[in-house]
Design a protein around this motif. Structure first.
Motif, mmCIF file in Angstrom:
data_model
loop_
_atom_site.group_PDB
_atom_site.id
_atom_site.type_symbol
_atom_site.label_atom_id
_atom_site.label_comp_id
_atom_site.label_asym_id
_atom_site.label_seq_id
_atom_site.Cartn_x
_atom_site.Cartn_y
_atom_site.Cartn_z
ATOM 1 N N PRO A 1 4.224 43.318 8.287
ATOM 2 C CA PRO A 1 5.143 44.121 7.482
ATOM 3 C C PRO A 1 5.950 43.269 6.508
ATOM 4 O O PRO A 1 6.513 42.239 6.877
ATOM 5 N N GLY A 2 5.975 43.732 5.265
ATOM 6 C CA GLY A 2 6.713 43.023 4.230
ATOM 7 C C GLY A 2 5.884 41.982 3.506
ATOM 8 O O GLY A 2 6.240 41.576 2.391
ATOM 9 N N ARG A 3 4.802 41.535 4.136
ATOM 10 C CA ARG A 3 3.943 40.517 3.529
ATOM 11 C C ARG A 3 2.577 41.079 3.156
ATOM 12 O O ARG A 3 1.907 40.561 2.264
ATOM 13 N N ILE A 4 2.137 42.107 3.890
ATOM 14 C CA ILE A 4 0.892 42.810 3.588
ATOM 15 C C ILE A 4 1.253 44.270 3.397
ATOM 16 O O ILE A 4 1.915 44.872 4.247
ATOM 17 N N ALA A 5 0.839 44.843 2.287
ATOM 18 C CA ALA A 5 1.206 46.218 1.977
ATOM 19 C C ALA A 5 0.563 47.206 2.941
ATOM 20 O O ALA A 5 -0.471 46.927 3.546
ATOM 21 N N LYS A 6 1.164 48.379 3.061
ATOM 22 C CA LYS A 6 0.699 49.406 3.985
ATOM 23 C C LYS A 6 -0.532 50.134 3.461
ATOM 24 O O LYS A 6 -0.804 50.152 2.273
ATOM 25 N N ARG A 7 -1.242 50.742 4.389
ATOM 26 C CA ARG A 7 -2.327 51.697 4.123
ATOM 27 C C ARG A 7 -3.331 51.180 3.104
ATOM 28 O O ARG A 7 -3.624 51.801 2.099
ATOM 29 N N GLN A 8 -3.852 49.998 3.405
ATOM 30 C CA GLN A 8 -4.837 49.397 2.528
ATOM 31 C C GLN A 8 -6.184 49.288 3.233
ATOM 32 O O GLN A 8 -6.247 49.244 4.466
#
Length: 471
Positions: free
Chosen positions: A350-357
């Motif tokens: 979280p915060g380093r890799i974007a969500k829902r990818q």
């Protein structure tokens, strides 16, 4: 953005994206408690803001979980809301691979970052008996020993399967703590392994606990997470569940365990393979209980405020077997067709890799080793060069991953993937498939494209020449 360059044969390096995404449930992922479906987006790295911190590293392995056994990957019957939520919190890879087709080779590849066939233990499919040859030598650098040298505390809970005591074990290979089993298949209640030996240890000391094994591992895992919150250095935690590996025992199946364990003690060496038991419903129960257990571990990570400091990988050690859902792939565990080596792969930070990818990049076990070493600031030992490719530049800077071959070898088969082309030898016959249009590996192009077949076969043989030979 995903690389759209082509191979020398003119194939798109991401040509399989459409097929893989379509068949593996990329339309939407529902996060637990989210209340609505959220469409996934193609992977894009978040722009870096300052120096990236060294994360805690949590690697969760399922055992024999098939490529489509999670609802996030298209399972029609199994519900896995907690792993679906993990996928929704980060990136879901549609082309995840294991480095081996069975337990020990893949785990050895993960721990060492190298092809299994570089050490004798990796030739066993899987390691079944204790000896002083088959395992990870304590002198061999590992993910744990290298990260430990870089200041990490290191922990493992669950299935090791990298060699037996007294010669081999996690504590001899860089892990500070270990609680779990050394073997492969383990009865969920009695803790007897398929080799007929009792196999539950705290470190190197035998311990007794008759409770359901998945629940024990969950309890131990949450304790490791809590302890990590109290220390002032990053940690590596390998959480290796045995579910949904046979025997087919859910939390309420103590009577089944008693029967199988009695048969095992009476000399039935095949008892725990449980060839006379199991069902689709029982398999569903095993996977869904595993999902709830992982949910508890991830909840503890959030409760202790460590979630934004921790990169989490969830994967399987190989493809599924008897009751698994591997569609649309051909084959299953122990084979080099896609069904034996395709696995779920979910990454979250979280915060380093974007969500829902969703990412269509082909990735394999040894890539994760290289990635975590780089994130942790640990340098590989030049005497033991890695076979994987670090994904750090791709994940956090949006860089293209250099073209590379993915390699597999078993006693009975061989495979090499280059771009969308895959070379396979089964039953002594060489085959060539274009995964961009034939993910089921049914249209053999060996005669139509002999030059491509020869090139991939030569590449496979070049790698094989540097590995140990099977006895």
């Amino acid at each position: 953005m995903p690389d759209q360059s082509t191979t020398p044969s003119g194939l798109s390096r991401r040509g399989l994206a459409g097929a893989a995404v379509g068949v593996l449930g990329a339309a939407a992922v529902v996060g637990a408690g989210a209340g609505e479906a959220s469409a996934e987006q193609p992977f894009r790295a978040i722009a870096s803001k300052g120096r990236r911190p060294r994360p805690n590293i949590l690697i969760i392995l399922a055992d024999d979980l098939g490529a489509a056994d999670l609802s996030a990957y298209g399972s029609p019957d199994i519900e896995t809301p907690h792993l679906d939520a993990l996928a929704a919190s980060g990136v879901r890879f549609t082309q995840g691979y294991s480095a081996g087709a069975v337990c020990s080779p893949t785990r050895i590849a993960l721990y060492t970052g190298r092809h299994p066939g570089r050490i004798p233990g990796g030739l066993q499919e899987p390691i079944g008996q204790a000896n002083d040859r088959d395992g990870i030598p304590p002198s061999h650098p590992t993910l744990a020993s290298l990260l430990k040298g870089a200041g990490y505390s290191t922990h493992m809970v669950g299935k090791w399967h990298g060699g037996f005591l007294p010669t081999f074990g996690p504590l001899k290979s860089g892990w500070d703590t270990f609680y779990g089993n050394y073997s492969g298949g383990l009865d969920y209640f009695s803790k007897y392994a398929h080799n007929g030996l009792y196999d539950l240890y705290d470190g190197e000391t035998r311990v007794e606990d008759p409770r359901y094994y998945t629940d024990i591992l969950t309890e131990k895992a949450t304790a490791v997470i809590r302890a990590g919150a109290r220390q002032h250095r990053p940690w590596l935690f390998n959480l290796n569940f045995t579910a949904p590996h046979w025997p087919w025992e859910g939390p309420g199946d103590k009577a089944v365990s008693d029967e199988l364990t009695t048969r095992l003690r009476n000399g039935d060496a095949q008892a725990l393979f449980h060839n006379d038991g199991g069902s689709l419903e029982k398999y569903k129960e095993l996977v869904e209980h595993l999902d709830r257990s992982i949910g508890k571990v991830l909840a503890e990570l959030r409760r202790t405020g460590q979630d934004r400091d921790t990169i989490v990988l969830f994967a399987s050690d190989n493809g599924g077997e008897r009751f698994s859902y591997n569609w649309p792939f051909t084959g299953n565990k122990a084979g080099v067709n896609e069904g034996g080596i395709r696995v779920p792969a979910i990454l979250s930070w979280p915060g380093r890799i974007a969500k829902r990818q969703v990412d269509d990049l082909p990735v394999t076990t040894t890539d994760w080793t290289a990635t975590f070493l780089e994130l942790g600031g640990a340098s590989p030992d030049p005497a033991y060069p890695l076979d994987g490719t670090s994904l750090v530049g791709h994940l956090f800077e949006g860089e293209d991953v250099p073209e590379r071959d993915l390699f597999w070898r078993t006693r009975s088969g061989r495979a090499l993937r280059r771009g969308d082309l895959k070379y396979v030898r089964l039953n002594g016959t060489d085959r060539l498939y274009d995964l961009a249009v034939d993910v089921r590996e049914q249209a053999d192009l060996a005669k139509k494209r002999p030059a491509d077949l020869a090139a991939l076969r030569a590449a496979w043989e070049k790698v094989d020449a540097g590995l140990l030979a099977y006895a």
